[in-house]
Write an enzyme that holds these catalytic residues in place. Structure first.
Site, PDB file in Angstrom:
ATOM      1  N   HIS A  51      -4.652   5.115   3.889  1.00  0.00           N
ATOM      2  CA  HIS A  51      -3.857   5.628   5.004  1.00  0.00           C
ATOM      3  C   HIS A  51      -3.122   6.888   4.553  1.00  0.00           C
ATOM      4  O   HIS A  51      -2.902   7.100   3.354  1.00  0.00           O
ATOM      5  CB  HIS A  51      -2.830   4.592   5.453  1.00  0.00           C
ATOM      6  CG  HIS A  51      -3.403   3.444   6.209  1.00  0.00           C
ATOM      7  ND1 HIS A  51      -2.643   2.662   7.041  1.00  0.00           N
ATOM      8  CD2 HIS A  51      -4.671   2.943   6.264  1.00  0.00           C
ATOM      9  CE1 HIS A  51      -3.399   1.728   7.574  1.00  0.00           C
ATOM     10  NE2 HIS A  51      -4.632   1.868   7.113  1.00  0.00           N
ATOM     11  N   GLU A  53       0.008   7.731   4.634  1.00  0.00           N
ATOM     12  CA  GLU A  53       1.228   7.471   3.859  1.00  0.00           C
ATOM     13  C   GLU A  53       0.905   7.093   2.419  1.00  0.00           C
ATOM     14  O   GLU A  53       1.566   7.557   1.483  1.00  0.00           O
ATOM     15  CB  GLU A  53       2.042   6.329   4.490  1.00  0.00           C
ATOM     16  CG  GLU A  53       2.483   6.588   5.908  1.00  0.00           C
ATOM     17  CD  GLU A  53       1.546   6.020   6.960  1.00  0.00           C
ATOM     18  OE1 GLU A  53       2.059   5.565   7.996  1.00  0.00           O
ATOM     19  OE2 GLU A  53       0.309   6.051   6.764  1.00  0.00           O
ATOM     20  N   CYS A  81       2.256   1.234   9.541  1.00  0.00           N
ATOM     21  CA  CYS A  81       1.748  -0.130   9.699  1.00  0.00           C
ATOM     22  C   CYS A  81       2.432  -1.045   8.663  1.00  0.00           C
ATOM     23  O   CYS A  81       3.232  -0.574   7.850  1.00  0.00           O
ATOM     24  CB  CYS A  81       0.238  -0.130   9.494  1.00  0.00           C
ATOM     25  SG  CYS A  81      -0.262   0.104   7.755  1.00  0.00           S
ATOM     26  N   CYS A  84       1.766   0.158   4.949  1.00  0.00           N
ATOM     27  CA  CYS A  84       2.462   1.395   4.606  1.00  0.00           C
ATOM     28  C   CYS A  84       3.971   1.199   4.572  1.00  0.00           C
ATOM     29  O   CYS A  84       4.654   1.753   3.707  1.00  0.00           O
ATOM     30  CB  CYS A  84       2.064   2.502   5.573  1.00  0.00           C
ATOM     31  SG  CYS A  84       0.325   2.965   5.392  1.00  0.00           S
TER      32      CYS A  84
END
Length: 149
Positions: A51, A53, A81, A84
């Site tokens: 992801h 992040e 999410c 993260c």
């Protein structure tokens, strides 16, 4: 908090978009300077952990030579999410600034706020910064995907 950093995160989201990835971008700022950038790379890396992040956090840790990102700000185009958010808490990121809310996976307001639990660190959270721009790139991406099916 500075909108120019969210615009940098949006540039990262555009990179993801152009690479066929869900367009989410992130930048990490320390002392007013960008120290790391990231965008979604799950498809390219075939890795669910890639992801925006996480990519930015990995880069920032390498740059600072530490897993502790004390005093850092994370600008991300979509609400983090659960994975993260956990990484943000563990990295001790001081402040999170996100653009669009994520009503299906968002864990800093929308579905749940993991930062409300006594997990040892609680970042400051600012939501809805440049929200319209952040939502627009996601909407366009998913419309393109739906229309190509």
């Amino acid at each position: 908090m500075d909108r120019k950093f969210m615009h940098e995160a949006l540039l990262e989201a555009k990179k993801a978009y152009n690479e066929g990835e869900v367009p989410v971008g992130a930048v990490i700022v320390k002392d007013g300077e960008i120290i790391a950038k990231g965008h979604n790379m799950r498809e390219q890396k075939n890795n669910t952990l890639s992801h925006a992040e996480i990519e930015a956090i990995n880069s920032a840790c390498k740059k600072l030579g530490s897993w502790r990102l004390d005093g850092c700000e994370l600008y991300v185009t979509l609400e983090p999410c659960p994975m993260c958010t956990g990484a943000i808490i563990n990295a001790r990121i001081k402040t999170v600034i996100f653009g669009a809310f994520d009503n299906s996976m968002g864990c800093m307001d929308s579905v749940i706020n993991l930062c409300d639990y006594p997990l040892g660190h609680k970042p400051e959270i600012y939501a809805g910064i440049c929200e319209d721009e952040c939502k627009k790139i996601l909407t366009e991406f998913f419309e393109l995907i739906r229309n190509s099916i």
